[in-house]
Design a protein around this motif. Structure first.
Motif, mmCIF file in Angstrom:
data_model
loop_
_atom_site.group_PDB
_atom_site.id
_atom_site.type_symbol
_atom_site.label_atom_id
_atom_site.label_comp_id
_atom_site.label_asym_id
_atom_site.label_seq_id
_atom_site.Cartn_x
_atom_site.Cartn_y
_atom_site.Cartn_z
ATOM 1 N N PRO A 379 42.912 -23.574 28.110
ATOM 2 C CA PRO A 379 43.621 -24.290 27.044
ATOM 3 C C PRO A 379 43.461 -25.808 27.122
ATOM 4 C CG PRO A 379 45.012 -22.563 27.942
ATOM 5 C CD PRO A 379 43.836 -22.672 28.855
ATOM 6 N N VAL A 380 43.434 -26.343 28.335
ATOM 7 C CA VAL A 380 43.256 -27.789 28.495
ATOM 8 C C VAL A 380 41.841 -28.187 28.083
ATOM 9 C CG1 VAL A 380 43.251 -29.707 30.138
ATOM 10 C CG2 VAL A 380 44.990 -27.909 30.315
ATOM 11 N N LYS A 381 40.860 -27.419 28.533
ATOM 12 C CA LYS A 381 39.479 -27.699 28.142
ATOM 13 C C LYS A 381 39.307 -27.650 26.635
ATOM 14 C CE LYS A 381 36.596 -25.043 30.385
ATOM 15 N NZ LYS A 381 35.226 -24.599 30.747
ATOM 16 N N GLN A 382 39.906 -26.660 25.999
ATOM 17 C CA GLN A 382 39.773 -26.513 24.550
ATOM 18 C C GLN A 382 40.417 -27.683 23.823
ATOM 19 O OE1 GLN A 382 41.425 -22.620 23.893
ATOM 20 N NE2 GLN A 382 39.842 -21.624 25.142
ATOM 21 N N LEU A 383 41.553 -28.170 24.337
ATOM 22 C CA LEU A 383 42.196 -29.340 23.735
ATOM 23 C C LEU A 383 41.301 -30.563 23.836
ATOM 24 C CD1 LEU A 383 44.745 -30.587 22.465
ATOM 25 C CD2 LEU A 383 45.577 -31.012 24.792
ATOM 26 N N ILE A 384 40.681 -30.765 25.009
ATOM 27 C CA ILE A 384 39.766 -31.888 25.190
ATOM 28 C C ILE A 384 38.597 -31.784 24.222
ATOM 29 C CG2 ILE A 384 38.142 -32.968 26.795
ATOM 30 C CD1 ILE A 384 40.068 -32.132 29.068
ATOM 31 N N MET A 385 38.039 -30.581 24.092
ATOM 32 C CA MET A 385 36.898 -30.389 23.194
ATOM 33 C C MET A 385 37.279 -30.689 21.747
ATOM 34 S SD MET A 385 34.570 -27.166 24.499
ATOM 35 C CE MET A 385 35.860 -26.108 25.143
ATOM 36 N N ARG A 386 38.445 -30.208 21.313
ATOM 37 C CA ARG A 386 38.853 -30.448 19.928
ATOM 38 C C ARG A 386 38.999 -31.929 19.645
ATOM 39 N NH1 ARG A 386 41.775 -25.493 20.576
ATOM 40 N NH2 ARG A 386 43.628 -26.617 21.327
ATOM 41 N N HIS A 387 39.568 -32.673 20.596
ATOM 42 C CA HIS A 387 39.690 -34.124 20.409
ATOM 43 C C HIS A 387 38.307 -34.786 20.398
ATOM 44 C CE1 HIS A 387 43.956 -35.217 20.297
ATOM 45 N NE2 HIS A 387 44.173 -34.149 21.038
ATOM 46 N N ALA A 388 37.440 -34.382 21.322
ATOM 47 C CA ALA A 388 36.107 -34.985 21.396
ATOM 48 C C ALA A 388 35.281 -34.695 20.151
ATOM 49 C CB ALA A 388 35.373 -34.493 22.633
ATOM 50 N N MET A 389 35.492 -33.530 19.524
ATOM 51 C CA MET A 389 34.751 -33.174 18.322
ATOM 52 C C MET A 389 35.379 -33.746 17.059
ATOM 53 S SD MET A 389 33.501 -29.236 18.889
ATOM 54 C CE MET A 389 35.150 -28.586 19.084
ATOM 55 N N GLY A 390 36.544 -34.398 17.192
ATOM 56 C CA GLY A 390 37.225 -34.920 16.020
ATOM 57 C C GLY A 390 37.950 -33.854 15.233
ATOM 58 N N ARG A 391 38.325 -32.770 15.905
ATOM 59 C CA ARG A 391 39.026 -31.673 15.234
ATOM 60 C C ARG A 391 40.543 -31.822 15.318
ATOM 61 N NH1 ARG A 391 35.335 -29.486 11.880
ATOM 62 N NH2 ARG A 391 33.932 -27.972 12.855
ATOM 63 N N ALA A 392 41.040 -32.829 16.026
ATOM 64 C CA ALA A 392 42.476 -32.979 16.235
ATOM 65 C C ALA A 392 42.933 -34.330 15.698
ATOM 66 C CB ALA A 392 42.803 -32.857 17.721
#
Length: 404
Positions: A379-392
């Motif tokens: 879940p932490v990795k997925q949150l980081i990825m979403r922010h890095a991809m501009g999805r959050a």
């Protein structure tokens, strides 16, 4: 008499994105740029200046009709990313499949992005292009801004947008001061061929002197960004190709095998810079004119693209409601929307740079343990990825549209 609702100074990636987003929205727009972006042919050498484009930026380009022009030339998706610390055994692995995406982002030459945006501007009309053109003077005459060009033309507008880079003349004219600091680092860039395939993966190894990143390109080679001390950067630029390849291979831990060849090299200084105010009555700053960040996560260009999409949404909404688009009340909405997000990203990049640049043994243990622990918590990795991809986060409408 050349009168416009909005004049954008700077037709790079952020400025051209803003012009495309305002095109055909009922306002008279002018874009001023020093040089027409050259076309990119399939066999042209790969430019040293590339950007890691997030999914949010891709969505914006798609919504503006510019993405086909980029993909018709050359784009390079990266589907995974490996990050690790040379000072220990800590690592983290990101995979787009873990968040239901087919890619984390794309590596694209800056000139490919700019040319595709300009194609839209020239093909659709509705934006008057002044190019090649140079601004020689700016002056307020009442509530109207006069923009003097080198060829003698005088353009007039209620709203001037500075998209003219980190040394922005528009910002200087407005008397907006910058804050920040240099990192005492240079980023050395080159295009290299390696023994083993990059596997459409971005790679980043943190060294005490700074990170070295390998970004995958469409032809199997990699674009590298090696952040290091100014002294070592000079040595790397002066080294012959064989020596540079050996040193790069060592710095990267031979992760992709031998470095077999390199292009010419270039370097640029690294600094963090930001302004307290993005707007004044009749004036707004976007992109590098407002903020620059350390390139370790490739977020700088994407922040500028989001600035452009957000400012466009604010102006279009205000115009549709009959409001004065040059008023401070309207422009402050853009500043409030973007400034906090940009500052958080800048603080995060600065923090990572300092954390991984520290050579204190207890801190090395902590950061390596933190990397490995994060890697084991999906879940932490997925949150980081979403922010890095501009999805959050609070995104402008253009960035929320589905990419096609």
């Amino acid at each position: 008499m050349h009168r416009f609702d909005v004049i954008i100074v700077g037709g790079g990636m952020a400025g051209a994105t803003l012009a495309c987003a305002l095109q055909g929205r009922g306002m008279k727009i002018a874009l001023i740029e020093a040089a027409l972006p050259p076309d990119v042919r399939p066999n042209d050498p790969i430019d040293l200046r590339v950007s890691a484009i997030t999914r949010a930026s891709q969505q914006i380009f798609t919504a503006l009709g510019a993405w086909p022009g980029m993909s018709a030339r050359r784009i390079s998706p990266f589907r995974e990313m490996h990050v690790w610390d040379a000072g220990g055994d800590g690592f983290i692995h990101f995979d787009a499949a873990e968040v239901g995406e087919d890619a984390l982002g794309h590596i694209i030459e800056n000139r490919v992005i700019q040319h595709a945006l300009w194609q839209r501007l020239q093909g659709e009309g509705g934006v008057e292009l002044f190019c090649p053109a140079a601004v020689t003077a700016l002056q307020h005459v009442g509530a109207v801004m006069h923009v003097n060009l080198a060829d003698g033309k005088i353009l007039r507008t209620r709203l001037l947008v500075g998209a003219d880079g980190a040394q922005s003349r528009v910002r200087q004219f407005a008397g907006i001061q910058t804050r920040g600091w240099t990192y005492d680092q240079q980023a050395v860039v080159a295009t290299v061929a390696s023994e083993h395939s990059h596997r459409e993966t971005a790679w980043q190894r943190f060294l005490p002197t700074g990170p070295v990143a390998f970004l995958p390109l469409h032809d199997g080679r990699s674009s590298i960004v090696w952040s290091t001390s100014p002294r070592q950067a000079l040595q790397l630029l002066a080294a012959d190709d064989a020596l540079f390849c050996r040193q790069l291979e060592s710095a990267f831990g031979a992760t992709l095998g031998r470095i077999e060849s390199t292009s010419e090299r270039a370097s640029f200084p690294l600094r963090l810079q930001y302004v307290d105010s993005y707007v004044q009555p009749g004036l707004a700053l976007i992109g590098d004119a407002a903020h620059t960040v350390h390139p370790l996560a490739g977020q700088g260009v994407n922040l500028g693209i989001l600035d452009a999409a957000t400012l466009a949404e604010v102006l279009v909404d205000a115009h549709a409601q009959g409001k004065d688009i040059a008023s401070l009340k309207v422009l402050r909405r853009y500043e409030r929307w973007r400034k906090g997000n940009n500052l958080m990203m800048m603080a995060a990049m600065d923090g990572f740079k300092r954390l991984f640049g520290a050579d204190w043994e207890p801190l090395r243990r902590v950061r390596n343990a933190g990397l490995s622990l994060t890697n084991r918590i999906p879940p932490v990795k997925q949150l980081i990825m979403r922010h890095a991809m501009g999805r959050a986060g609070d995104l402008p409408a253009l960035a929320r549209q589905s990419a096609r």
